[in-house]
Design a protein around this motif. Structure first.
Motif, PDB file in Angstrom:
ATOM      1  N   ASN A  34      21.089 -27.709  16.305  1.00 49.39           N
ATOM      2  CA  ASN A  34      21.156 -26.703  17.367  1.00 49.39           C
ATOM      3  C   ASN A  34      20.416 -27.120  18.629  1.00 49.39           C
ATOM      4  OD1 ASN A  34      18.525 -26.334  16.557  1.00 49.39           O
ATOM      5  ND2 ASN A  34      18.824 -24.265  15.749  1.00 49.39           N
ATOM      6  N   SER A  35      20.257 -28.430  18.829  1.00 48.83           N
ATOM      7  CA  SER A  35      19.736 -28.903  20.107  1.00 48.83           C
ATOM      8  C   SER A  35      20.814 -28.679  21.159  1.00 48.83           C
ATOM      9  CB  SER A  35      19.374 -30.387  20.022  1.00 48.83           C
ATOM     10  OG  SER A  35      18.912 -30.857  21.267  1.00 48.83           O
TER      11      SER A  35
ATOM     12  N   THR B 283      13.588 -36.165  17.309  1.00 46.24           N
ATOM     13  CA  THR B 283      13.013 -35.333  18.369  1.00 46.24           C
ATOM     14  C   THR B 283      13.907 -34.162  18.755  1.00 46.24           C
ATOM     15  OG1 THR B 283      13.964 -36.641  20.171  1.00 46.24           O
ATOM     16  CG2 THR B 283      11.817 -37.333  19.314  1.00 46.24           C
ATOM     17  N   ALA B 284      15.208 -34.232  18.413  1.00 48.37           N
ATOM     18  CA  ALA B 284      16.133 -33.157  18.773  1.00 48.37           C
ATOM     19  C   ALA B 284      15.656 -31.839  18.185  1.00 48.37           C
ATOM     20  CB  ALA B 284      17.533 -33.474  18.253  1.00 48.37           C
ATOM     21  N   ALA B 285      15.789 -30.771  18.977  1.00 48.29           N
ATOM     22  CA  ALA B 285      15.318 -29.462  18.521  1.00 48.29           C
ATOM     23  C   ALA B 285      16.529 -28.541  18.310  1.00 48.29           C
ATOM     24  CB  ALA B 285      14.372 -28.859  19.551  1.00 48.29           C
ATOM     25  N   PHE B 286      17.141 -28.524  17.104  1.00 49.97           N
ATOM     26  CA  PHE B 286      16.675 -29.167  15.874  1.00 49.97           C
ATOM     27  C   PHE B 286      17.879 -29.736  15.133  1.00 49.97           C
ATOM     28  CE2 PHE B 286      13.596 -25.952  16.941  1.00 49.97           C
ATOM     29  CZ  PHE B 286      12.400 -26.628  16.820  1.00 49.97           C
TER      30      PHE B 286
ATOM     31  N   SER C 108      16.348 -26.697   6.957  1.00 54.25           N
ATOM     32  CA  SER C 108      16.263 -27.222   8.322  1.00 54.25           C
ATOM     33  C   SER C 108      16.137 -26.074   9.298  1.00 54.25           C
ATOM     34  CB  SER C 108      17.487 -28.070   8.671  1.00 54.25           C
ATOM     35  OG  SER C 108      18.622 -27.248   8.929  1.00 54.25           O
ATOM     36  N   ALA C 109      15.568 -26.379  10.473  1.00 50.92           N
ATOM     37  CA  ALA C 109      15.458 -25.374  11.531  1.00 50.92           C
ATOM     38  C   ALA C 109      16.791 -25.150  12.220  1.00 50.92           C
ATOM     39  CB  ALA C 109      14.403 -25.794  12.552  1.00 50.92           C
ATOM     40  N   ALA C 110      17.820 -25.885  11.817  1.00 51.02           N
ATOM     41  CA  ALA C 110      19.161 -25.651  12.342  1.00 51.02           C
ATOM     42  C   ALA C 110      19.890 -24.585  11.538  1.00 51.02           C
ATOM     43  CB  ALA C 110      19.962 -26.957  12.342  1.00 51.02           C
TER      44      ALA C 110
END
Length: 764
Positions: free
Chosen positions: A684-685, A731-734, A741-743
């Motif tokens: 979801n970056s 480093t991609a958020a996220f 995962s934070a995605a």
């Protein structure tokens, strides 16, 4: 003082709910056995308005760099503010211990729930301390409307001038992201004698949770192609959000999912054949605007859901006739109804067609708290005499847009719901790593934030997924070309990726240019020189900067080794890259007709994901009740993480074979025995920008748009990232990954398998 104490006591006794009559979240006398929270009053000094001190973090720090456009008139009404109280450390520890025991099958307090009155008496602030705080409010000219049964909030009203005099802060007008707001300019001050029992005041600003749906689309069905042709954006209404035009033009039209598709993909259909439809379970969707009440029966009829016996009730959950903090927001007509409310009510029913749907609405404006009708509706339900089994809240904004008192009030509310046995589901957000920018682009603030409304340790946050078949070009494997009698086409579970509309979508970059997301975004600058397609639309996830990590979130493979409550917990379908797949709504302005001979509205967003998971929970609740267990489960997240640990493994050591077997990319063949579909592809970056003179932190800039949208001039454009110097999967958020995962959190679920595993966990 004594007279005020009596008045407050009467106000507590007058908390008479005007809700549908059956009290659903029943309590047990065993829940509080052995718990001693007796204590002496903590307000021990004279409450002197001349001896004051500041309460820290009681204004929005983001406004420190924003110049006010003017002062709010002293005569401006400020109704139904809430003095947010602070329980003692002893009572806080007792509450946390009880909630932990309520979720532990080995405990004698397992699934032993409490009532609002029991909650207030045991874990609230003492009557003497409440009376002291209320008496001071009255002395400052405020009207004390009442005390909530939880004994943690005092409802009071006054004017901006009285706020300035009593709390020593000026209410000002501000413009943030092109929207005018009211907020206090600095931290509040109040008598030092009350500091031990007061956290702050909720309702000093009007930054409130916003609906988390995509911009709805009006479409006409084409019987030949079995697809919908998008015609236009719908007639504007109070809850419709703006958004970018999809980057991909689907010449044959777009796909409209029916309830049948969601039931097939998440495998709820086998439960219906067992008689598990959600019957006897109440799902409350909390809203700040009404819907046309003819929509729901139209939806039920159109999609063949009428035989399941579900019910629908729209009402204002008044806590007390004296308090009067919930007024009808209006909208029960085609021209003014809330699309958010329609979406929540219809798609909770789509998954749990036998459940009772409560649409609980309170007004944002007028007599309601600046903090908003959604909070008021939820709080009144939780403190009422009749309570639902489940609450779904499809609203949110970032913690950076929430003052400490308001955030505390949110977390207190969801903790109370948990202790009462109510399962709460909250959408994680629709703008990637910062949920505050639904329908716009992350800018001017940190690009990494978490949904303040959903980052409590006592609710389950639901993120957004996308079906991978469109990008992969294998839709025929998972969908029939002709719709069935109830307008569905899904054959089975469909592999899922993170829902991400932006060029930060790694699966889209791989499938469309065989490159990285960063390359994909740089290419987009060539074809989109004015940035008209720049967007932050994506399922949200991130790390709370306020709430610490609950123990149950540490136990699964992939869990971040941080100290933060992390979002989301789970995910369900929310939308698709390029806007190809949506769900079909039946609205007042665009009602559904047989064979879709007239136009309909198509929708998506994590506003869809949350009520659908609430529907799944209703099926679980009924199944557990039939098996001899409780119809109330409290916060679902602790159990979900325990069940996920069985499939994904713990945070350390070798991963079990089921971690790979339950990868969503395996489809039905690989995941048929899994509880969870582990979404490991995508992320979801999303895009972020910095206009001239702005700074957006947590944004890796990859280029400059010389005249953004032909109006804003030179604008830096980037991708949300934990690094400003490099951009990759780390480093991609996220980024999505194996395990949590934070995605996408734990991923999506197979509802039939989830019930079997949950019954085993509950010892049934």
């Amino acid at each position: 003082m004594k007279t005020e104490h009596v008045m407050i006591g009467l106000s507590i006794a007058a908390a008479l709910a005007t809700l549908p009559s059956t009290a659903l979240a029943s309590a047990s006398s065993n829940a509080l056995s052995g718990i001693d929270t007796s204590e002496a009053p903590r307000v021990t000094q004279t409450v002197d308005s001349r001896v004051v001190s500041a309460l820290g973090n009681t204004h929005l720090s983001l406004l420190d760099t924003v110049s006010p456009t003017g002062a709010v008139s002293d005569s401006t009404p400020m109704n139904h503010m809430q003095l947010v109280l602070q329980r003692s450390a002893k009572r806080e520890a007792a509450l946390q211990s009880l909630i932990s025991a309520q979720h532990d099958p080995s405990s004698g307090k397992f699934h032993q729930w409490v009532t609002p009155q029991q909650f207030g008496q045991t874990f609230g602030v003492s009557d003497a301390d409440i009376a002291a705080a209320a008496a001071w409010l009255t002395s400052q000219g405020f009207k004390v409307n009442g005390v909530l049964p939880n004994k943690m909030q005092i409802d009071f009203s006054g004017t901006a001038g009285q706020v300035k005099q009593a709390f020593h802060t000026q209410e000002n007008h501000y413009i943030v992201n092109h929207v005018t707001h009211i907020a206090n300019s600095g931290d509040i001050s109040m008598p030092t004698a009350l500091h031990s029992v007061v956290i702050g005041v909720a309702g000093l600003n009007d930054f409130r949770p916003q609906p988390l749906h995509q911009q709805p689309q009006v479409a006409q069905f084409n019987g030949s192609s079995q697809r919908f042709k998008i015609q236009q954006s719908p007639k504007a209404n109070a809850s419709a959000s703006s958004g970018p035009t999809p980057m991909v033009n689907f010449e044959g039209g777009v796909r409209g999912f029916a309830p049948y598709d969601m039931q097939t993909i998440y495998n709820t259909s086998p439960l219906y054949t067992q008689g598990l439809t959600g019957k006897g379970i109440v799902i409350a969707v909390v809203e700040d605007q009404d819907m046309d009440v003819s929509d729901w029966p139209n939806f039920v009829s159109q999609f063949g859901l009428g035989g399941y016996g579900g019910t629908f009730t729209q009402f204002q959950p008044l806590l007390s006739p004296d308090t009067g903090n919930c007024t009808d927001p209006g909208g029960n007509n085609p021209d003014e109804e809330s699309i958010e409310t329609v979406l929540d009510s219809e798609y909770s029913t789509a998954v749990a067609p036998g459940a009772s749907i409560w649409v609980a609405t309170c007004n944002d404006a007028g007599s309601s708290n600046f903090f908003g009708g959604v909070f008021t509706a939820a709080s009144n339900l939780i403190n009422g005499a009749s309570r639902p089994n489940i609450i779904s809240a499809s609203y949110g904004y970032g913690e950076g847009f929430t003052d400490s008192a308001s955030k505390t009030a949110i977390d207190l509310m969801w903790a109370q719901a948990d202790a009462e046995g109510i399962s709460v589901f909250v959408s994680s957000g629709d703008s990637g790593s910062n949920p505050s920018f639904n329908g716009s682009i992350i800018n001017g603030v940190p690009a990494i934030d978490a949904n303040s409304f959903g980052s409590s340790a006592n609710n389950t946050a639901v993120g957004g997924s996308d079906t991978a078949d469109v990008l992969d070009g294998d839709s025929s494997k998972y969908f029939n070309t002709t719709l069935n009698a109830v307008y569905g086409s899904a054959k089975s579970y469909v592999p899922e990726i993170t829902w991400n509309q932006s060029c930060g979508n790694t699966r889209a970059a791989k499938d469309l240019i065989n490159g990285t997301a960063l390359q994909f975004c740089k290419n987009a600058l060539i074809y989109d020189p004015y940035g008209y397609y720049v967007t932050s639309e994506s399922g949200s996830g991130g790390l709370s900067s306020v709430v610490s990590k609950p123990s149950w979130q540490r136990i699964v493979h992939g869990a971040l080794k941080d100290q933060s409550r992390d979002l989301p917990d789970v995910s369900l379908f929310a939308g698709s890259y390029g806007g190809y797949s949506w769900v079909i709504l039946c609205t007042g302005f665009y009602p559904c007709t047989p064979n879709f001979t007239s136009s309909v509205q198509l929708e998506g967003g994590t506003s869809l994901s949350s009520p659908m998971f609430a529907g799944i929970q209703a099926l679980i609740d009924q199944g557990l009740q039939v098996a001899g267990g409780s119809a109330n489960q409290g916060n679902a997240a602790p159990t979900l993480y325990e069940l996920a640990r069985n499939e994904y493994g713990g945070p350390t050591g070798s991963a079990p074979s089921t971690l790979a077997a339950c990868d969503a990319d395996n489809g039905t063949k690989g995941t048929s025995k899994c509880v969870f579909h582990n979404i490991t592809d995508g992320g979801n970056s999303t895009q972020c920008i910095a206009l001239q003179g702005e700074t957006t932190t947590d944004c890796y800039y990859y280029g400059t748009i010389q005249n953004f949208e032909g109006f804003y001039g030179p604008t830096q454009v980037g991708l949300t990232s934990s690094s400003t110097t490099k951009y990759n999967a780390n480093t991609a958020a996220f980024a999505a990954q194996a395990g949590w995962s934070a995605a996408n959190g734990l991923g999506s679920v197979n509802a039939n398998n989830l019930l079997s595993a949950w019954k085993s966990f509950d010892g049934l």
